[in-house]
Enzyme design. Structure first.
Site, mmCIF file in Angstrom:
data_model
loop_
_atom_site.group_PDB
_atom_site.id
_atom_site.type_symbol
_atom_site.label_atom_id
_atom_site.label_comp_id
_atom_site.label_asym_id
_atom_site.label_seq_id
_atom_site.Cartn_x
_atom_site.Cartn_y
_atom_site.Cartn_z
ATOM 1 N N CYS A 131 10.670 5.872 5.177
ATOM 2 C CA CYS A 131 10.386 5.669 6.611
ATOM 3 C C CYS A 131 11.631 5.295 7.422
ATOM 4 O O CYS A 131 11.842 5.801 8.532
ATOM 5 C CB CYS A 131 9.312 4.598 6.779
ATOM 6 S SG CYS A 131 9.433 3.239 5.610
ATOM 7 N N HIS A 244 9.176 0.008 12.608
ATOM 8 C CA HIS A 244 10.489 -0.421 12.140
ATOM 9 C C HIS A 244 11.488 -0.312 13.300
ATOM 10 O O HIS A 244 11.449 0.653 14.076
ATOM 11 C CB HIS A 244 11.012 0.496 11.027
ATOM 12 C CG HIS A 244 10.315 0.364 9.710
ATOM 13 N ND1 HIS A 244 9.331 -0.555 9.435
ATOM 14 C CD2 HIS A 244 10.505 1.067 8.558
ATOM 15 C CE1 HIS A 244 8.945 -0.420 8.180
ATOM 16 N NE2 HIS A 244 9.635 0.562 7.625
HETATM 17 O O1 25A Z 1 6.009 3.558 -5.343
HETATM 18 P P1 25A Z 1 6.326 3.616 -3.895
HETATM 19 O O2 25A Z 1 6.589 5.020 -3.449
HETATM 20 O O3 25A Z 1 7.456 2.708 -3.513
HETATM 21 O O4 25A Z 1 4.969 3.118 -3.093
HETATM 22 C C1 25A Z 1 4.308 1.864 -3.289
HETATM 23 C C2 25A Z 1 3.174 1.654 -2.318
HETATM 24 O O5 25A Z 1 3.716 1.640 -1.022
HETATM 25 C C3 25A Z 1 2.830 2.309 -0.127
HETATM 26 C C4 25A Z 1 1.544 2.642 -0.836
HETATM 27 O O6 25A Z 1 0.617 1.495 -0.751
HETATM 28 C C5 25A Z 1 2.059 2.742 -2.251
HETATM 29 O O7 25A Z 1 1.043 2.506 -3.180
HETATM 30 N N1 25A Z 1 3.649 3.387 0.369
HETATM 31 C C6 25A Z 1 4.292 4.360 -0.265
HETATM 32 N N2 25A Z 1 5.062 5.064 0.535
HETATM 33 C C7 25A Z 1 4.941 4.485 1.749
HETATM 34 C C8 25A Z 1 5.504 4.716 3.036
HETATM 35 N N3 25A Z 1 6.405 5.683 3.262
HETATM 36 C C9 25A Z 1 4.020 3.433 1.632
HETATM 37 N N4 25A Z 1 3.655 2.701 2.643
HETATM 38 C C10 25A Z 1 4.213 2.974 3.840
HETATM 39 N N5 25A Z 1 5.115 3.926 4.041
HETATM 40 P P2 25A Z 1 -0.829 1.480 0.003
HETATM 41 O O8 25A Z 1 -1.470 0.187 -0.293
HETATM 42 O O9 25A Z 1 -0.727 1.915 1.402
HETATM 43 O O10 25A Z 1 -1.672 2.635 -0.709
HETATM 44 C C11 25A Z 1 -2.079 2.557 -1.977
HETATM 45 C C12 25A Z 1 -3.017 3.773 -2.152
HETATM 46 O O11 25A Z 1 -2.745 4.349 -3.424
HETATM 47 C C13 25A Z 1 -3.951 4.384 -4.178
HETATM 48 N N6 25A Z 1 -3.689 4.252 -5.595
HETATM 49 C C14 25A Z 1 -3.031 3.275 -6.225
HETATM 50 N N7 25A Z 1 -3.009 3.479 -7.552
HETATM 51 C C15 25A Z 1 -3.708 4.623 -7.762
HETATM 52 C C16 25A Z 1 -4.141 5.112 -6.508
HETATM 53 N N8 25A Z 1 -4.863 6.203 -6.394
HETATM 54 C C17 25A Z 1 -5.158 6.877 -7.519
HETATM 55 N N9 25A Z 1 -4.774 6.476 -8.756
HETATM 56 C C18 25A Z 1 -4.066 5.357 -8.918
HETATM 57 N N10 25A Z 1 -3.696 4.980 -10.151
HETATM 58 C C19 25A Z 1 -4.723 3.214 -3.666
HETATM 59 O O12 25A Z 1 -6.085 3.342 -3.933
HETATM 60 C C20 25A Z 1 -4.467 3.293 -2.181
HETATM 61 O O13 25A Z 1 -5.278 4.287 -1.613
HETATM 62 P P3 25A Z 1 -6.851 2.131 -4.671
HETATM 63 O O14 25A Z 1 -8.217 2.674 -4.935
HETATM 64 O O15 25A Z 1 -6.043 1.658 -5.811
HETATM 65 O O16 25A Z 1 -6.906 0.964 -3.669
HETATM 66 C C21 25A Z 1 -8.003 0.847 -2.813
HETATM 67 C C22 25A Z 1 -7.988 -0.491 -2.179
HETATM 68 O O17 25A Z 1 -7.522 -1.516 -3.083
HETATM 69 C C23 25A Z 1 -6.438 -2.251 -2.539
HETATM 70 N N11 25A Z 1 -5.543 -2.486 -3.675
HETATM 71 C C24 25A Z 1 -4.500 -1.712 -4.031
HETATM 72 N N12 25A Z 1 -3.885 -2.239 -5.107
HETATM 73 C C25 25A Z 1 -4.561 -3.345 -5.449
HETATM 74 C C26 25A Z 1 -5.622 -3.512 -4.542
HETATM 75 N N13 25A Z 1 -6.484 -4.535 -4.625
HETATM 76 C C27 25A Z 1 -6.308 -5.418 -5.620
HETATM 77 N N14 25A Z 1 -5.315 -5.336 -6.524
HETATM 78 C C28 25A Z 1 -4.424 -4.309 -6.483
HETATM 79 N N15 25A Z 1 -3.447 -4.221 -7.405
HETATM 80 C C29 25A Z 1 -5.865 -1.403 -1.486
HETATM 81 O O18 25A Z 1 -5.358 -2.190 -0.448
HETATM 82 C C30 25A Z 1 -7.031 -0.563 -1.020
HETATM 83 O O19 25A Z 1 -7.706 -1.220 0.029
HETATM 84 O O1 L14 Z 2 10.248 4.441 -0.366
HETATM 85 O O2 L14 Z 2 8.008 -2.020 1.335
HETATM 86 O O3 L14 Z 2 8.820 5.121 1.106
HETATM 87 O O4 L14 Z 2 8.365 -1.315 3.350
HETATM 88 C C1 L14 Z 2 8.769 2.612 2.163
HETATM 89 C C2 L14 Z 2 8.397 1.256 2.575
HETATM 90 C C3 L14 Z 2 9.109 1.814 -0.232
HETATM 91 C C4 L14 Z 2 8.663 0.442 0.198
HETATM 92 C C5 L14 Z 2 9.351 4.217 0.458
HETATM 93 C C6 L14 Z 2 8.325 -1.131 2.129
HETATM 94 C C7 L14 Z 2 8.903 2.854 0.749
HETATM 95 C C8 L14 Z 2 8.658 0.219 1.621
#
Ligand code: 25A
Ligand code: L14
Length: 339
Positions: A131, A244
């Site tokens: 982002c 941001h």
């Molecule tokens: O690895 P990265 O790329 O660095 O990304 C890490 C995280 O950052 C967000 C996104 O989080 C991602 O998981 N993200 C990534 N890129 C981003 C960007 N450019 C970014 N955010 C902003 N800008 P998120 O919370 O927005 O989304 C998570 C989604 O992913 C689904 N998910 C997770 N594991 C999964 C999966 N889907 C399929 N298989 C898997 N193994 C997740 O679905 C959500 O849609 P969910 O069902 O796991 O979660 C539903 C609800 O549960 C909450 N929750 C999530 N984790 C936990 C949790 N509750 C309790 N404990 C947890 N560990 C969520 O808030 C949601 O309401």
């Molecule tokens: O790589 O925590 O897209 O704000 C962007 C937002 C990783 C984490 C990514 C954060 C992310 C991040």
């Protein structure tokens, strides 16, 4: 004559970004014939609305992508590593918002205003940049094309929504706890985020930079196809929910007047210049939130170096920084007849 329509899957549909991807597909009238909402087993039983109808969330599995033509992923890096290849193999074009594939030489890293043609060279997966990188390269592209950019020094002020839903909840809860005289609880971040800030986004690497900082360095070079461009980033978390902000300082290849920079930026798609500081007019995250543009203000000469410029760049990190950019990549493929 009916327009061609596509079967679209959103992976991570219940997350902060995934949910917005569904909404942006609707807002921009992307031609969707069928939508499939995928998340982890935790989310099965939930429904999400698309074009006024409720759709069930299904568990992501290897065979979830049969018949799917476009798959938008935002469920974190490990989910993308494992499932993006399955989706691509079954014939979908994956647009992945995680960091899993961004630096893979076979995967295009695309910001439609900057390098749309790169998207056409995909082999099943296209990566959506970080982002902070997206809004910076959008604001710099017209300057880069006019006079070149040799060096960038950027400091970011990043909203908690980038980390996901649970981080948004953490900030709101801490604010309420403090207002009620209670000790704030901390789970997601290394420090209290309410009424605080810290220069720590992602893990720290051996070179002293954080992962987020090195994403800005490496992704900027890849998007501009310019390994020589020098970038130094400091990324800071602040207690803002959406949007941001970035202090961007650059050294251009040739001299350029501030007025010319304003003119170039004003004519560039996706950019709005908001720059009348004496009237307190400059971009702020509360105004950028909920919109798809990148806002630039405080444009001024940096007299401390030759050809120096300083500016302030703000965008909604989960719209232009994530969901909107991903849908715009799909639109590039559509308009070039590549879907
Ligand atoms: O690895 P990265 O790329 O660095 O990304 C890490 C995280 O950052 C967000 C996104 O989080 C991602 O998981 N993200 C990534 N890129 C981003 C960007 N450019 C970014 N955010 C902003 N800008 P998120 O919370 O927005 O989304 C998570 C989604 O992913 C689904 N998910 C997770 N594991 C999964 C999966 N889907 C399929 N298989 C898997 N193994 C997740 O679905 C959500 O849609 P969910 O069902 O796991 O979660 C539903 C609800 O549960 C909450 N929750 C999530 N984790 C936990 C949790 N509750 C309790 N404990 C947890 N560990 C969520 O808030 C949601 O309401
Ligand atoms: O790589 O925590 O897209 O704000 C962007 C937002 C990783 C984490 C990514 C954060 C992310 C991040």
């Amino acid at each position: 004559m009916g327009q061609k329509e596509f079967k679209v899957a959103v992976v991570g549909a219940t997350g902060a970004v995934g949910n917005l991807m569904v909404q942006v597909l609707e807002e921009r009238s992307f031609p969707v014939s069928e939508i499939k909402l995928l998340a982890s087993a935790r989310s099965v039983g939930k429904t999400l609305s698309f074009r006024g109808k409720q759709y069930p969330v299904e568990e992501l599995k290897e065979d979830s992508f049969e018949g799917i033509q476009v798959a938008l992923f935002s469920a974190g890096g490990s989910v993308s590593k494992k499932f993006a290849p399955c989706a691509a193999k079954s014939g979908a074009v994956v647009i992945d918002n995680s960091s899993a594939w961004r630096m893979d030489p076979k995967v295009p890293l695309v910001v439609p205003e900057v390098n749309p043609d790169a998207a056409l060279g995909h082999s099943g997966i296209i990566a959506n940049p970080n982002c902070s990188t997206i809004q910076m390269v959008v604001a710099l592209k017209p300057i880069y094309d006019a006079v070149g950019i040799k060096r960038i020094v950027v400091t970011t002020f990043q909203a908690v929504s980038g980390t996901g839903k649970r981080a948004i909840e953490e900030l709101r809860t801490q604010v309420a706890e403090i207002a009620n005289g209670r000790e704030p609880k901390r789970e997601i971040y290394p420090h209290q985020i309410a009424f605080n800030c810290f220069p720590h986004i992602g893990a720290f690497l051996d070179n002293g930079f954080s992962e987020e900082e090195m994403k800005m360095v490496n992704e900027t070079k890849k998007i501009f196809s310019d390994p020589a461009i020098r970038v130094c980033a400091t990324t800071v978390r602040i207690p803002v929910v959406y949007g941001h902000s970035e202090s961007v300082n650059i050294e251009t290849g040739k001299p350029i007047e501030v007025e010319e920079v304003r003119r170039l930026l004003s004519g560039f798609p996706g950019v709005k210049v908001i720059d009348d500081p004496s009237k307190a007019v400059y971009p702020v995250p509360l105004q950028a939130a909920g919109t798809d543009d990148t806002y630039v203000g405080r444009i001024r000469k940096d007299p401390s170096v030759e050809n120096g410029l300083a500016m302030w760049v703000v965008a909604d990190n989960i719209r232009k920084g994530a969901a909107t950019n991903a849908v715009q990549i799909a639109e590039v493929l559509l308009s070039r007849g590549r879907l």
